[in-house]
Design a protein around this motif. Structure first.
Motif, PDB file in Angstrom:
ATOM      1  N   HIS A  80      45.772  26.964  70.926  1.00  0.00           N
ATOM      2  CA  HIS A  80      45.002  26.394  69.810  1.00  0.00           C
ATOM      3  C   HIS A  80      44.280  25.119  70.209  1.00  0.00           C
ATOM      4  O   HIS A  80      43.944  24.294  69.366  1.00  0.00           O
ATOM      5  CB  HIS A  80      45.934  26.127  68.620  1.00  0.00           C
ATOM      6  N   GLY A  81      44.037  24.950  71.482  1.00  0.00           N
ATOM      7  CA  GLY A  81      43.349  23.764  71.967  1.00  0.00           C
ATOM      8  C   GLY A  81      43.805  23.448  73.378  1.00  0.00           C
ATOM      9  O   GLY A  81      44.447  24.265  74.041  1.00  0.00           O
ATOM     10  N   GLY A  82      43.446  22.256  73.816  1.00  0.00           N
ATOM     11  CA  GLY A  82      43.893  21.818  75.132  1.00  0.00           C
ATOM     12  C   GLY A  82      42.888  22.064  76.238  1.00  0.00           C
ATOM     13  O   GLY A  82      43.082  21.599  77.362  1.00  0.00           O
ATOM     14  N   TYR A  83      41.839  22.807  75.927  1.00  0.00           N
ATOM     15  CA  TYR A  83      40.772  23.061  76.897  1.00  0.00           C
ATOM     16  C   TYR A  83      39.454  22.633  76.265  1.00  0.00           C
ATOM     17  O   TYR A  83      39.184  22.956  75.110  1.00  0.00           O
ATOM     18  CB  TYR A  83      40.658  24.545  77.250  1.00  0.00           C
ATOM     19  N   GLU A 132      33.634  22.881  78.235  1.00  0.00           N
ATOM     20  CA  GLU A 132      33.202  22.961  79.633  1.00  0.00           C
ATOM     21  C   GLU A 132      34.248  23.671  80.506  1.00  0.00           C
ATOM     22  O   GLU A 132      33.891  24.520  81.325  1.00  0.00           O
ATOM     23  CB  GLU A 132      32.927  21.569  80.191  1.00  0.00           C
ATOM     24  N   VAL A 133      35.500  23.340  80.328  1.00  0.00           N
ATOM     25  CA  VAL A 133      36.563  23.969  81.123  1.00  0.00           C
ATOM     26  C   VAL A 133      36.635  25.470  80.813  1.00  0.00           C
ATOM     27  O   VAL A 133      36.718  26.300  81.730  1.00  0.00           O
ATOM     28  CB  VAL A 133      37.928  23.280  80.875  1.00  0.00           C
ATOM     29  N   LEU A 134      36.599  25.823  79.539  1.00  0.00           N
ATOM     30  CA  LEU A 134      36.635  27.242  79.151  1.00  0.00           C
ATOM     31  C   LEU A 134      35.444  28.001  79.734  1.00  0.00           C
ATOM     32  O   LEU A 134      35.596  29.104  80.260  1.00  0.00           O
ATOM     33  CB  LEU A 134      36.620  27.377  77.629  1.00  0.00           C
ATOM     34  N   TRP A 135      34.269  27.398  79.627  1.00  0.00           N
ATOM     35  CA  TRP A 135      33.063  28.048  80.119  1.00  0.00           C
ATOM     36  C   TRP A 135      33.104  28.217  81.635  1.00  0.00           C
ATOM     37  O   TRP A 135      32.773  29.288  82.147  1.00  0.00           O
ATOM     38  CB  TRP A 135      31.820  27.278  79.685  1.00  0.00           C
ATOM     39  N   ASN A 136      33.501  27.178  82.345  1.00  0.00           N
ATOM     40  CA  ASN A 136      33.560  27.266  83.808  1.00  0.00           C
ATOM     41  C   ASN A 136      34.558  28.321  84.269  1.00  0.00           C
ATOM     42  O   ASN A 136      34.294  29.061  85.225  1.00  0.00           O
ATOM     43  CB  ASN A 136      33.893  25.906  84.415  1.00  0.00           C
ATOM     44  N   GLU A 170      34.392  20.144  68.823  1.00  0.00           N
ATOM     45  CA  GLU A 170      35.421  20.410  67.813  1.00  0.00           C
ATOM     46  C   GLU A 170      35.292  21.799  67.181  1.00  0.00           C
ATOM     47  O   GLU A 170      36.232  22.287  66.542  1.00  0.00           O
ATOM     48  CB  GLU A 170      35.426  19.329  66.725  1.00  0.00           C
ATOM     49  N   GLU A 171      34.160  22.458  67.350  1.00  0.00           N
ATOM     50  CA  GLU A 171      33.967  23.795  66.780  1.00  0.00           C
ATOM     51  C   GLU A 171      34.514  24.905  67.681  1.00  0.00           C
ATOM     52  O   GLU A 171      34.679  26.038  67.217  1.00  0.00           O
ATOM     53  CB  GLU A 171      32.479  24.034  66.505  1.00  0.00           C
ATOM     54  N   ILE A 172      34.818  24.602  68.924  1.00  0.00           N
ATOM     55  CA  ILE A 172      35.297  25.608  69.876  1.00  0.00           C
ATOM     56  C   ILE A 172      36.619  26.217  69.416  1.00  0.00           C
ATOM     57  O   ILE A 172      36.868  27.400  69.609  1.00  0.00           O
ATOM     58  CB  ILE A 172      35.439  24.988  71.288  1.00  0.00           C
ATOM     59  N   TRP A 173      37.484  25.429  68.813  1.00  0.00           N
ATOM     60  CA  TRP A 173      38.808  25.915  68.412  1.00  0.00           C
ATOM     61  C   TRP A 173      38.901  26.209  66.912  1.00  0.00           C
ATOM     62  O   TRP A 173      39.967  26.546  66.406  1.00  0.00           O
ATOM     63  CB  TRP A 173      39.892  24.927  68.844  1.00  0.00           C
ATOM     64  N   LYS A 174      37.777  26.108  66.209  1.00  0.00           N
ATOM     65  CA  LYS A 174      37.756  26.408  64.770  1.00  0.00           C
ATOM     66  C   LYS A 174      37.837  27.924  64.576  1.00  0.00           C
ATOM     67  O   LYS A 174      37.180  28.681  65.268  1.00  0.00           O
ATOM     68  CB  LYS A 174      36.473  25.853  64.147  1.00  0.00           C
ATOM     69  N   ARG A 175      38.662  28.336  63.618  1.00  0.00           N
ATOM     70  CA  ARG A 175      38.836  29.755  63.300  1.00  0.00           C
ATOM     71  C   ARG A 175      38.216  30.048  61.932  1.00  0.00           C
ATOM     72  O   ARG A 175      38.377  29.250  61.012  1.00  0.00           O
ATOM     73  CB  ARG A 175      40.319  30.123  63.254  1.00  0.00           C
ATOM     74  N   PRO A 176      37.551  31.193  61.797  1.00  0.00           N
ATOM     75  CA  PRO A 176      36.993  31.549  60.491  1.00  0.00           C
ATOM     76  C   PRO A 176      38.074  31.685  59.420  1.00  0.00           C
ATOM     77  O   PRO A 176      37.861  31.365  58.265  1.00  0.00           O
ATOM     78  CB  PRO A 176      36.309  32.896  60.718  1.00  0.00           C
ATOM     79  N   ASN A 177      39.252  32.172  59.822  1.00  0.00           N
ATOM     80  CA  ASN A 177      40.396  32.342  58.932  1.00  0.00           C
ATOM     81  C   ASN A 177      41.623  32.572  59.809  1.00  0.00           C
ATOM     82  O   ASN A 177      41.515  32.636  61.035  1.00  0.00           O
ATOM     83  CB  ASN A 177      40.172  33.491  57.938  1.00  0.00           C
ATOM     84  N   LEU A 225      39.088  32.608  76.383  1.00  0.00           N
ATOM     85  CA  LEU A 225      40.313  32.835  77.162  1.00  0.00           C
ATOM     86  C   LEU A 225      40.606  34.329  77.261  1.00  0.00           C
ATOM     87  O   LEU A 225      40.974  34.839  78.327  1.00  0.00           O
ATOM     88  CB  LEU A 225      41.504  32.124  76.508  1.00  0.00           C
ATOM     89  N   HIS A 226      40.444  35.028  76.149  1.00  0.00           N
ATOM     90  CA  HIS A 226      40.692  36.471  76.104  1.00  0.00           C
ATOM     91  C   HIS A 226      39.729  37.235  77.019  1.00  0.00           C
ATOM     92  O   HIS A 226      40.155  38.122  77.767  1.00  0.00           O
ATOM     93  CB  HIS A 226      40.577  36.965  74.665  1.00  0.00           C
ATOM     94  N   LEU A 227      38.467  36.891  76.966  1.00  0.00           N
ATOM     95  CA  LEU A 227      37.492  37.554  77.839  1.00  0.00           C
ATOM     96  C   LEU A 227      37.816  37.297  79.306  1.00  0.00           C
ATOM     97  O   LEU A 227      37.767  38.222  80.126  1.00  0.00           O
ATOM     98  CB  LEU A 227      36.071  37.090  77.502  1.00  0.00           C
TER      99      LEU A 227
END
Length: 173
Positions: free
Chosen positions: A85-88, A91-95, A37-44, A55-57
């Motif tokens: 804002h989610g959906g991945y 593990e999917v993002l990392w792979n 749940e922290e993967i999609w958390k934004r600081p602000n 995704l950007h990298l």
């Protein structure tokens, strides 16, 4: 037979890949600490989540380190990297990220001297292949630092990137 251009090319590519691998090592340590749940958390609202940055990298490395340097069609859709804002899962993002990095490292390692010297346009900028590789390294490093900083804030702990190493050793000639 060795030539100065080939020696430089080989050394440049080896050092670039070493720096890429260092960023991947640090990202690995950072992401191991994050819960799903922290993967999609934004600081602000003005900042990106770790998911967006991965995704950007992936998109940036694909555009610069694979499409441009490898002289293939650029299919990047940059806006999606920041508008997602989610959906991945983590593990999917990392792979996806690791597959992109591996492909870019292969493209870099196989680049000829001519490809490293050739100028090309990427995102409206003109770079030689060397400039493209430098961009991949510095851009990855920059966002690795952002991710590490955000993880440190979320977890309130040192990430131990250099545990077991004595970084006070002085330079030798």
């Amino acid at each position: 037979m060795s030539t100065p251009d080939l020696d430089f090319s080989k050394e440049f590519k080896a050092q670039a890949i070493f720096r890429i691998d260092e960023s991947v090592r640090m990202l690995t340590k950072s992401l191991e600490l994050l819960r799903e749940e922290e993967i999609w958390k934004r600081p602000n609202n003005s900042s990106n989540s770790v998911g967006n940055l991965l995704l950007h990298l992936s998109g940036n490395i694909e555009q610069y380190g694979i499409a441009s340097l490898g002289e293939i069609v650029d299919k990047r859709e940059r806006e999606l990297e920041f508008n997602t804002h989610g959906g991945y899962t983590k593990e999917v993002l990392w792979n996806q990220f690791i597959a992109t990095v591996d492909k870019a490292k292969k493209t870099i390692s196989q680049a000829s001297v001519a490809q490293l010297m050739k100028e090309r346009e990427v995102q409206g900028f003109t770079f030689s292949g060397i400039g493209v590789v430098l961009h991949v390294v510095e851009h990855l490093s920059y966002h690795t630092g952002q991710i590490a900083y955000w993880v440190k804030i979320l977890k309130d702990q040192d990430l131990g990137f250099y545990d077991g190493m004595d970084l006070t050793i002085k330079n030798k000639d």
